[in-house]
Design a protein around this motif. Structure first.
Motif, PDB file in Angstrom:
ATOM      1  N   GLY A 174     -19.648  51.052   3.613  1.00 40.30           N
ATOM      2  CA  GLY A 174     -20.995  51.510   3.962  1.00 40.30           C
ATOM      3  C   GLY A 174     -21.352  50.770   5.480  1.00 40.30           C
TER       4      GLY A 174
ATOM      5  N   TYR B 242     -24.856  57.939  -5.186  1.00 40.42           N
ATOM      6  CA  TYR B 242     -25.305  59.295  -4.333  1.00 40.42           C
ATOM      7  C   TYR B 242     -24.273  59.338  -3.224  1.00 40.42           C
ATOM      8  CZ  TYR B 242     -29.828  58.577  -6.580  1.00 40.42           C
ATOM      9  OH  TYR B 242     -30.842  58.722  -7.511  1.00 40.42           O
TER      10      TYR B 242
ATOM     11  N   SER C 213     -22.373  60.706   0.077  1.00 41.10           N
ATOM     12  CA  SER C 213     -22.490  60.014   1.583  1.00 41.10           C
ATOM     13  C   SER C 213     -23.710  60.991   2.264  1.00 41.10           C
ATOM     14  CB  SER C 213     -21.417  59.858   2.412  1.00 41.10           C
ATOM     15  OG  SER C 213     -20.669  60.915   2.431  1.00 41.10           O
TER      16      SER C 213
ATOM     17  N   HIS D  32     -26.093  62.538   0.949  1.00 43.25           N
ATOM     18  CA  HIS D  32     -27.489  62.296   0.425  1.00 43.25           C
ATOM     19  C   HIS D  32     -27.830  60.964   1.396  1.00 43.25           C
ATOM     20  CE1 HIS D  32     -30.470  60.352  -1.916  1.00 43.25           C
ATOM     21  NE2 HIS D  32     -30.487  61.850  -2.516  1.00 43.25           N
ATOM     22  N   GLN D  33     -27.041  59.961   1.764  1.00 34.45           N
ATOM     23  CA  GLN D  33     -27.170  58.667   2.733  1.00 34.45           C
ATOM     24  C   GLN D  33     -27.444  59.519   4.021  1.00 34.45           C
ATOM     25  OE1 GLN D  33     -27.866  55.674   1.429  1.00 34.45           O
ATOM     26  NE2 GLN D  33     -28.579  55.485   3.777  1.00 34.45           N
TER      27      GLN D  33
ATOM     28  N   SER E 132     -30.838  58.896   6.125  1.00 40.40           N
ATOM     29  CA  SER E 132     -30.947  58.427   7.465  1.00 40.40           C
ATOM     30  C   SER E 132     -31.109  59.423   8.547  1.00 40.40           C
ATOM     31  CB  SER E 132     -29.715  57.830   7.735  1.00 40.40           C
ATOM     32  OG  SER E 132     -29.089  57.065   6.573  1.00 40.40           O
TER      33      SER E 132
END
Ligand code: NAD
Length: 311
Positions: A132, A258, A260, A262-263, A267
């Motif tokens: 991450g 969740y 990536s 979604h991340q 962001s």
């Protein structure tokens, strides 16, 4: 071995950290100025299960690399939609004997690299390593993983074997496979099911799997993947892919995770949808194969990107 990693985000940072710890000569190439500044002033900070270490690794803009410099290997670790621009930028350092490896997610990365590099210099594959990007110059390791990869064409077997040896010495668990394209499609299909559905429904993988409509949604996405793969003469196995997806659902697997995408959405960053569902929709369209499900999902994710970015 002299190795350049083009794309110094989560995965570029992790591979760079592991390879430089094994005494390979590694530089990171990136276009994100804040990231370069952080890495060059205080080092790349790496969080491994709550314990931090600092990696003093050189990070540069593509234009700062001297074209006469020679790298044995360039590992492309941008997001799929950044790949073309990064290759344009680093073209001067791609010499006749420079091997280029892609382990990025999505379909079509090899076609993009082929515009810049002879096929026999390209190695492609998939990885289950994860990481991450917490902030500029700060990454966190995910769990342990493996790499499966294959040269796109034979001809540089010695270089490929040396690369495998170097990566394994750094602990990257690499094996050569003879079905990298199938593995890339299988991983892309898995991501094409879990990433956009969890993003659109704002849920983790386990909760997505518990919905009564999950199985039907998955099957419709995969059926279109199968039809397009068949038309493109790419080996693709719906049953294997389905089983792989179902194996992610329990909490002890990836149920609480969740994806990536979604991340990326949280962001407000662009997603890789055009290289997952979007790739299949485009290929289907150009071959008159109905791919409405993947096209609609692609359109929904693009609409969501615009809404979260306030465009
Ligand atoms: P990443 O987003 O961490 O980094 C990719 C690039 O985006 C880097 O060049 C980075 O500097 C840049 N970037 C990141 N945040 C930025 C920001 N705020 N502003 C400007 N630039 C920014 O991507 P990643 O997770 O390393 O993934 C690279 C590829 O590997 C992708 O195709 C991904 O799908 C795949 N992959 C990722 C993982 C994972 O666990 N992260 C696992 C397997 C495969």
């Amino acid at each position: 071995m002299r190795i350049a990693i083009a794309g110094a985000g989560a995965m570029g940072g992790r591979f760079g950290d592991m390879l430089s710890h094994d005494n390979q000569e590694v530089i990171l190439i990136d276009r994100w100025e804040a990231n370069l500044k952080a890495i060059n002033t205080r080092g790349l900070i790496v969080n491994v299960s709550g314990t931090e270490h600092v990696d003093q690794i050189v990070a540069v803009q593509p234009a700062q690399v001297d074209p006469s410099e020679h790298f044995d290997l360039v590992i492309m670790f941008t997001k799929a939609m950044q790949l073309d621009a990064m290759l344009t930028d680093i073209k001067p350092i791609l010499h006749d004997d420079t091997m280029v490896l892609t382990l990025a997610n999505g379909i079509g990365n090899v076609e993009t690299i082929e515009k810049y590099v002879p096929k026999e210099n390209i190695i492609a594959g998939v990885t289950t390593w994860s990481a991450g990007l917490d902030s500029a110059g700060y990454i966190s390791y995910g769990g342990e993983g493996i790499v499966q990869m294959q040269a796109v064409e034979t001809g540089k077997a010695n270089q490929v074997d040396q690369i495998v040896e170097v990566m394994n010495s750094a602990g990257l668990n690499v094996t050569l496979t003879d079905d990298a394209i199938e593995a890339i499609w299988r991983k892309a299909a898995l991501n094409a099911v879990l990433n956009p559905l969890c993003t659109l429904l704002n849920c983790n993988i386990g909760n997505l799997g518990k919905t009564t409509t999950f199985s039907a949604m998955m099957d419709e996405i995969l059926a279109e993947f199968q039809q397009v793969a068949d038309a493109m003469h790419v080996p693709f196995d719906v049953t294997k892919t389905r089983n792989l997806i179902l194996a992610q659902l329990p909490d002890e697997a990836n149920g609480t995770h969740y994806p990536s995408m979604h991340q990326d959405m949280l962001s407000k960053r662009p997603t890789e949808i055009d290289y997952l569902n979007g790739y299949v929709a485009r290929q289907g369209e150009s071959r008159h194969i109905p791919t409405m499900v993947n096209r609609l999902i692609t359109q929904e994710i693009h609409a969501m990107e615009q809404l979260v970015q306030g465009n």
